[in-house]
Every structure is written in C-alpha cells, then in structure tokens.
Write a protein that holds these residues in place. Structure first.
Motif, mmCIF file in Angstrom:
data_model
loop_
_atom_site.group_PDB
_atom_site.id
_atom_site.type_symbol
_atom_site.label_atom_id
_atom_site.label_comp_id
_atom_site.label_asym_id
_atom_site.label_seq_id
_atom_site.Cartn_x
_atom_site.Cartn_y
_atom_site.Cartn_z
ATOM 1 N N LYS A 172 38.970 39.888 28.165
ATOM 2 C CA LYS A 172 37.529 39.760 28.400
ATOM 3 C C LYS A 172 37.248 38.763 29.530
ATOM 4 O O LYS A 172 36.398 39.013 30.394
ATOM 5 C CB LYS A 172 36.820 39.305 27.130
ATOM 6 C CG LYS A 172 36.733 40.341 26.031
ATOM 7 C CD LYS A 172 36.017 39.751 24.828
ATOM 8 C CE LYS A 172 35.906 40.735 23.684
ATOM 9 N NZ LYS A 172 35.214 40.136 22.516
ATOM 10 N N SER A 176 35.532 39.740 33.006
ATOM 11 C CA SER A 176 34.282 39.067 33.365
ATOM 12 C C SER A 176 34.373 38.471 34.763
ATOM 13 O O SER A 176 33.440 38.579 35.568
ATOM 14 C CB SER A 176 33.966 37.970 32.339
ATOM 15 O OG SER A 176 33.753 38.514 31.060
ATOM 16 N N THR A 234 36.554 47.368 35.640
ATOM 17 C CA THR A 234 35.596 46.819 34.680
ATOM 18 C C THR A 234 35.010 47.867 33.745
ATOM 19 O O THR A 234 34.245 47.511 32.834
ATOM 20 C CB THR A 234 34.457 46.071 35.406
ATOM 21 O OG1 THR A 234 33.876 46.930 36.402
ATOM 22 C CG2 THR A 234 34.985 44.810 36.080
#
Length: 314
Positions: A172, A176, A234
């Motif tokens: 994550k 990000s 992503t």
C-alpha cells in the motif's frame, strides 16, 4: 485466419464487429457471432463471453464464440474498457466496478439492439479474471440468467494473495508513493509483461506460474499486441480495496457452473467461490488441463457441458 484472432472462424459462422456504450458513456468494442443464414424472425439464447484479465476478444473469447455459435447461441465477445479496441483513457487501467459493469452493458446491448436475441435467455461465461467480474455483475443484475466460469480468477483476492499484514502494508505504501509519481508524470505507469512481438518459445528458466502465462500470451499460441500483460501499476489499489464476490450467495436461484482444469494452479479460486455460493451450483473438472488450457484448447474446453448447462437453464 483473420488478423489478430487465434481461432479460425468456421465457415458456418458469421462474425460482426459492434460498438456500444456502457453506463459511463465509454465505448465498448465487441464481436457478435451467429450461425450463418440465421432466421432473424426467431428468438435465440445469447451468451456473453469475457476475456481473461488483460486479454482481448481475439484470444480465448473467439474460441468459445466460434464453437457456441455453431450450437445455436448468439454470442457476444468484447474488449474491456481501457483495453483493445474499446474506449477509455488512460489505457490499461483496471477497475473492479467498471469491469463488472461491462457485463451488464453487454446485456443492455443484446436485449435492446439485437431483436433476434431472447432477452429472457442471456447467460455469461467468464474466462479467468472475467469470471470474478461476471459473477459480480450477476450478483445485482438478475437479467443474467445463468453464469459459467472457466479457470476462474478472483482478482480482488489475487491482489493480496500470499502476503501477510506487513507485506500488504508495504505494498500500500509503495502504491501510494507511485501515485505521486504518476500525478507528476501526468500518466500512470504501465509495465507490460509480454513482448510486442511473440517469442518462438518461452525463455529458458522462466519460473512458474509466470512461465504458464508466457506459454499462452508471449508466444504465437495466444499472443496479441493489445494484450501485453497486466494493467497500470496503481490499478492494484482498486482491486485491494474491493471484494468482487461479497454477495455471490444472492445469485441463487440462478445457477453457476465452475469449470476447472485438474492441473490448474487457480483451482482454489473456483473452490472457494463454490463454497460461498448457494445452490444451484456445480464444479466440473477437466482432466489433464492446466489453467491456460481452458483458454483455447478445443480438445479440453468442455463445450458439450457448456451447451447443456445453458440450454437447460435459460
């Protein structure tokens, strides 16, 4: 053989290129298959065939459509949005919601635009990753009367598969930070996994399961220039934050057929979904078949089973 298609079209089958929009207004490119000289004054059952995750209509779906059209079905294949000949920018983005919506958009098209389709007899086959999206669509769209999967993958489970809590958190964080990079560059990163031109053979030493994907997508067997593997980096964030099969038990009383190869590394996806689903449901095992064999091997794909399932249940 027509350019890009991995299956020779039967002399008894007609294929027509079509375009229609999903509910977001994004154009979807499809192929409509039917027996030649079809009597358009009659009504026929229809099957929508979804491609594997990252695949296009010219690959596995063309194999299924060519055969099922000869068995009396009108068949619609399509490129997912952001893929192949369908619309959507940027390219190679994936979304569990929008990809599931593509199946309902296909139902819209068949039921409204094709007068010789019986809108009360529309079913779906999802191959690999499309299986999860097809089941997700069927959870809420009761117009889909019967659902079959082949070598199912649930991409919302696959996004986290084999990782502990620390590894998931690290992923994550990395994704990000990648969003900062994408925003600064003005476009998302896309790293294709397969060559632009097919290999003669899979490079020696390629580990499994990567070698299996290469045995289809990277060589002449299944290669297509619009299906070079995966999606924007992503895109994984959306899959990690979604559960495609939360409401699979609500598909009942409509039937589900899970078809798996006995040597498929992906069997557990179908077995897990089968356990969550309510009756009527069935798992059908194909002997001597790995995951990708149910993409294109007509000596392995159980077309008699698919035909009987849909003719019984639609």
């Amino acid at each position: 053989m027509s350019k890009g298609y991995i299956q020779e079209l039967s002399n008894n089958v007609e294929r027509i290129h079509v375009r229609y929009n999903n509910r977001y207004g994004i154009a979807i490119a499809g192929d409509l298959y039917m027996i030649k000289d079809i009597d358009k004054n009659k009504k026929y059952p229809a099957i929508i065939v979804g491609a594997p995750y990252g695949g296009v209509k010219e690959q596995g779906p063309s194999v299924y459509a060519n055969e099922l059209a000869q068995r009396g079905f009108v068949v619609l294949t399509f490129d997912q949005v952001f893929m192949g000949e369908s619309g959507g920018e940027p390219r190679n983005v994936s979304s569990p919601d929008i990809f599931s919506e593509s199946f309902s958009a296909a139902v819209d098209y068949l039921g409204v635009k094709i007068p010789y389709v019986d809108r009360e007899r529309i079913g779906v086959i999802g191959i690999c990753g499309s299986a999860g999206f097809a089941l997700s669509a069927a959870q809420v769209d009761t117009r889909i009367k019967a659902i079959a999967t082949a070598s199912m993958y649930d991409m919302s489970v696959a996004a986290r598969l084999g990782q502990n809590a620390e590894q998931i958190q690290n992923m994550k964080e990395a994704l990000s930070l990648k969003r900062w990079e994408d925003a600064q560059n003005g476009c998302p990163e896309y790293l294709p996994g397969f060559p632009e031109e097919p290999f003669d053979e899979v490079p020696a030493g390629t580990p499994e399961p990567g070698a299996e994907w290469m045995r289809f997508y990277a060589v002449k067997r299944g290669h297509h220039s619009s299906a070079r593997g995966g999606f924007t980096t992503t895109s994984s964030m959306a899959m990690m934050n979604y559960d495609l099969l939360t409401h699979i038990d609500e598909i009942t009383p409509r039937p589900i057929l899970f078809v798996i190869g006995n040597r498929a590394h992906s069997k557990f996806f179908s077995e897990s979904a089968y356990e969550k689903a309510n009756n009527p449901k069935e798992i059908y095992t194909v002997e001597d078949a790995e995951h990708i064999d149910l993409y294109d091997r007509t000596d392995r794909i159980p077309f008699d089973k698919f035909e009987s399932f849909f003719k019984k249940n639609m």
